[in-house]
Design a protein around this motif. Structure first.
Motif, PDB file in Angstrom:
ATOM      1  N   ARG A  47       0.795  -1.236   0.000  1.00  0.00           N
ATOM      2  CA  ARG A  47       0.000   0.000   0.000  1.00  0.00           C
ATOM      3  C   ARG A  47       0.834   1.296   0.000  1.00  0.00           C
ATOM      4  N   PRO A  48       2.026   1.326   0.652  1.00  0.00           N
ATOM      5  CA  PRO A  48       2.778   2.588   0.659  1.00  0.00           C
ATOM      6  C   PRO A  48       3.109   3.131  -0.726  1.00  0.00           C
ATOM      7  N   ALA A  49       3.163   2.259  -1.733  1.00  0.00           N
ATOM      8  CA  ALA A  49       3.486   2.728  -3.090  1.00  0.00           C
ATOM      9  C   ALA A  49       2.472   3.743  -3.599  1.00  0.00           C
ATOM     10  N   LEU A  50       1.242   3.689  -3.096  1.00  0.00           N
ATOM     11  CA  LEU A  50       0.177   4.547  -3.622  1.00  0.00           C
ATOM     12  C   LEU A  50       0.441   6.029  -3.382  1.00  0.00           C
ATOM     13  N   SER A  51       1.075   6.359  -2.255  1.00  0.00           N
ATOM     14  CA  SER A  51       1.305   7.784  -1.959  1.00  0.00           C
ATOM     15  C   SER A  51       2.666   8.247  -2.437  1.00  0.00           C
ATOM     16  N   LYS A  52       3.394   7.344  -3.093  1.00  0.00           N
ATOM     17  CA  LYS A  52       4.735   7.697  -3.560  1.00  0.00           C
ATOM     18  C   LYS A  52       4.810   7.517  -5.078  1.00  0.00           C
ATOM     19  N   ALA A  53       5.502   6.476  -5.527  1.00  0.00           N
ATOM     20  CA  ALA A  53       5.820   6.314  -6.949  1.00  0.00           C
ATOM     21  C   ALA A  53       4.595   6.188  -7.856  1.00  0.00           C
ATOM     22  N   TYR A  54       3.471   5.729  -7.326  1.00  0.00           N
ATOM     23  CA  TYR A  54       2.271   5.570  -8.158  1.00  0.00           C
ATOM     24  C   TYR A  54       1.833   6.891  -8.774  1.00  0.00           C
ATOM     25  N   ASP A 138     -18.933  16.617  -0.534  1.00  0.00           N
ATOM     26  CA  ASP A 138     -19.226  15.557  -1.501  1.00  0.00           C
ATOM     27  C   ASP A 138     -18.990  16.035  -2.943  1.00  0.00           C
ATOM     28  N   ALA A 139     -18.336  17.186  -3.105  1.00  0.00           N
ATOM     29  CA  ALA A 139     -18.047  17.720  -4.448  1.00  0.00           C
ATOM     30  C   ALA A 139     -17.114  16.787  -5.210  1.00  0.00           C
ATOM     31  N   LYS A 140     -17.143  16.893  -6.536  1.00  0.00           N
ATOM     32  CA  LYS A 140     -16.196  16.129  -7.366  1.00  0.00           C
ATOM     33  C   LYS A 140     -14.791  16.688  -7.166  1.00  0.00           C
ATOM     34  N   ASN A 141     -13.812  15.848  -7.430  1.00  0.00           N
ATOM     35  CA  ASN A 141     -12.395  16.227  -7.326  1.00  0.00           C
ATOM     36  C   ASN A 141     -11.929  16.465  -5.892  1.00  0.00           C
ATOM     37  N   ILE A 142     -12.643  15.885  -4.914  1.00  0.00           N
ATOM     38  CA  ILE A 142     -12.127  15.790  -3.546  1.00  0.00           C
ATOM     39  C   ILE A 142     -11.731  14.333  -3.361  1.00  0.00           C
ATOM     40  N   PHE A 143     -10.434  14.106  -3.110  1.00  0.00           N
ATOM     41  CA  PHE A 143      -9.897  12.747  -3.124  1.00  0.00           C
ATOM     42  C   PHE A 143      -9.370  12.309  -1.761  1.00  0.00           C
ATOM     43  N   TYR A 144      -9.430  10.997  -1.565  1.00  0.00           N
ATOM     44  CA  TYR A 144      -8.839  10.333  -0.408  1.00  0.00           C
ATOM     45  C   TYR A 144      -7.944   9.236  -0.960  1.00  0.00           C
ATOM     46  N   LEU A 145      -7.003   8.778  -0.180  1.00  0.00           N
ATOM     47  CA  LEU A 145      -6.096   7.752  -0.694  1.00  0.00           C
ATOM     48  C   LEU A 145      -5.979   6.609   0.297  1.00  0.00           C
ATOM     49  N   ARG A 146      -6.553   5.470  -0.090  1.00  0.00           N
ATOM     50  CA  ARG A 146      -6.412   4.265   0.718  1.00  0.00           C
ATOM     51  C   ARG A 146      -6.175   3.043  -0.178  1.00  0.00           C
ATOM     52  N   GLU A 147      -6.933   2.990  -1.291  1.00  0.00           N
ATOM     53  CA  GLU A 147      -6.868   1.816  -2.161  1.00  0.00           C
ATOM     54  C   GLU A 147      -6.427   2.218  -3.564  1.00  0.00           C
ATOM     55  N   ILE A 148      -6.119   1.220  -4.367  1.00  0.00           N
ATOM     56  CA  ILE A 148      -5.591   1.486  -5.709  1.00  0.00           C
ATOM     57  C   ILE A 148      -6.601   2.240  -6.579  1.00  0.00           C
ATOM     58  N   ASP A 149      -7.888   1.995  -6.373  1.00  0.00           N
ATOM     59  CA  ASP A 149      -8.927   2.744  -7.104  1.00  0.00           C
ATOM     60  C   ASP A 149      -8.835   4.238  -6.806  1.00  0.00           C
ATOM     61  N   ASP A 150      -8.570   4.567  -5.537  1.00  0.00           N
ATOM     62  CA  ASP A 150      -8.418   5.976  -5.146  1.00  0.00           C
ATOM     63  C   ASP A 150      -7.238   6.601  -5.881  1.00  0.00           C
ATOM     64  N   ALA A 151      -6.132   5.858  -5.945  1.00  0.00           N
ATOM     65  CA  ALA A 151      -4.926   6.368  -6.605  1.00  0.00           C
ATOM     66  C   ALA A 151      -5.167   6.577  -8.099  1.00  0.00           C
ATOM     67  N   ASP A 152      -5.887   5.649  -8.727  1.00  0.00           N
ATOM     68  CA  ASP A 152      -6.185   5.779 -10.161  1.00  0.00           C
ATOM     69  C   ASP A 152      -7.001   7.048 -10.442  1.00  0.00           C
ATOM     70  N   LYS A 153      -7.977   7.315  -9.592  1.00  0.00           N
ATOM     71  CA  LYS A 153      -8.806   8.514  -9.771  1.00  0.00           C
ATOM     72  C   LYS A 153      -7.969   9.784  -9.612  1.00  0.00           C
TER      73      LYS A 153
END
Length: 434
Positions: A47-54, A138-153
């Motif tokens: 999971r740490p890759a998501l907030s770094k190299a991804y 709940d607006a669009k383009n407000i992001f959270y990062l936990r899973e790979i789907d979040d990172a893709d968005k």
């Protein structure tokens, strides 16, 4: 209703699940005995890759490159590996009810899973601004990062908003790592957090001052002592502005929120003992319920080194606790014993060309050592924490592998020290001679 039975079930598909599966395989689990049930659509990954190299614009990490167990230098467990070992990967499957008494799990689609031994590895979920009733959250383009789907968005948003403006809400791990990643993508970044300095759960004011200065030199605007209280949107429903509690507004094409998480234990409420927000376990990760283990973020376990119960949210513990639980399960079946978990807290982060490690406990008096001058080319500096005349924790920026091993040893051994002046004068050499 369709029903499947397994000897062992790992509930959750994160880091702990992957490392537990590898340990089961090492210990000789038989084909068909083990299943991993995960609501994610992919096999366990680091999971740490998501907030770094991804998120990097070049040299980006993508699956299958960071499936477990590459994060600790091990073999990469591709989906085929699970097939070869006879481990059933049950993906895209959300469990909505767990009944420990009948050893049954029920999925959202009505599938029933029976088990003999359960390993709870459900991890954490992010806290969302909608949980706090923040206006427009709940607006669009407000992001959270936990899973790979979040990172893709988030990657898609970065591409769509080239050279745009981002507001990062939160000054902890996620806030610092994502601010760096966004800046590397040529996004204009502002960080907003309510605390007096970044990473307050670990950093001292002195440590934080260096990172805040470094980020400011990279062009990241840091706004402390206030919070986001609302968002305005454009005609497409995308976030346009962030309203702050102090009355300011910030333009934003992208908002990324990192304000903490909470362990996913609601399925087991009232069925297992809880402690400090997690599921209480012993030092083998056994819960109060027979044949049920809890590992990673969800486990509150005895920290032998400090003689108290603690819950740890970090990838290092996720890996090691999973291995400990599986070793215990298999040893118990074979009539053998294993030693209990004796964990040394370890945290690390990388951003820009910086890389720090911390071992031990951040309590007591502190001594800053080394070169934390922002104009310096080395940036090698650190901090000792001293309690009752002993060094109990060490932080080091830009350490070599040998130096990082040395500070880990100090935190484990907890050597006595005559005075804070001794540590100040000796700096890193104190750790090197332990």
């Amino acid at each position: 209703m369709a029903e499947k039975s397994f000897k062992y079930v790992i509930l959750g598909g994160g880091v702990s699940a992957g490392y537990a599966a590898r340990e089961f395989a090492k210990q000789g689990v038989k084909p068909g005995e083990l299943a991993i049930i995960s609501k994610e659509a992919v096999a366990p990954y680091e999971r740490p890759a998501l907030s770094k190299a991804y998120l990097f614009p070049e040299g980006t990490a993508r699956l299958p490159g960071f499936h477990v167990c590459v994060g600790s230098g091990g073999e990469r467990l591709l989906p085929e590996w699970y097939k070869e070992k006879g481990i059933e990967l049950i993906l895209s499957t959300e469990i909505v009810r767990a009944d420990i008494a009948s050893k049954t799990l029920l999925s959202a689609t009505g599938l029933i899973f029976k088990y003999q031994i359960l390993v709870i590895a459900t991890g954490s979920t992010v806290l969302r601004l909608t949980d706090f009733g923040v206006e427009g959250a709940d607006a669009k383009n407000i992001f959270y990062l936990r899973e790979i789907d979040d990172a893709d968005k988030l990657v898609e948003a970065i591409k769509a908003k080239k050279n745009g403006k981002a507001v990062v809400v939160g000054g902890g791990y996620i806030g610092l790592e994502l601010s760096a990643a966004l800046k590397i993508n040529n996004i204009d970044v502002s960080m907003v957090y309510p605390e007096p300095w970044c990473m307050p759960r670990l950093f001292t004011a002195d440590i934080a001052a260096f990172y805040e200065g470094y980020y400011a030199n990279k062009g990241i605007k840091i706004i402390k002592g206030t919070v986001a209280v609302g968002f305005t949107t454009n005609a497409d429903g995308e976030v346009k502005e962030v309203k702050l509690k102090d009355g300011r507004t910030l333009e934003a094409d992208i908002v990324v929120v990192g304000v903490g998480g909470r362990p996913l234990i609601s399925l087991f409420k009232g069925q297992v003992a809880e402690n400090k927000g997690g599921i209480e376990t012993d030092d083998f990760f056994k819960t109060s319920a027979d044949d049920v283990y809890a590992v990673g973020d969800v486990a509150t376990f005895p920290m032998k080194l400090y003689r108290e119960m603690r819950r740890v949210e970090h990838v290092d513990h996720a890996r090691k606790s999973a291995e400990q639980a599986v070793k215990t399960i298999m040893a118990t079946e074979g009539g053998k014993t294993v030693t209990g978990y004796d964990y040394l807290p370890y945290f690390y982060s990388r951003a820009f060309d910086l890389s720090w490690q911390f071992y031990g406990d951040n309590v007591g008096d502190t001594v800053l050592f080394g070169d934390n001058d922002l104009a310096s080319a080395t940036h090698k500096f650190g901090t000792y924490w001293i309690k009752d005349g002993k060094v109990v924790g060490v932080f080091l920026e830009s350490g070599t592998p040998e130096e990082n091993k040395a500070i880990a040893k100090v935190a484990r051994v907890q050597p006595s020290v005559e005075s804070l002046d001794v540590l100040k004068n000796e700096g890193l050499s104190f750790a090197s001679k332990i």
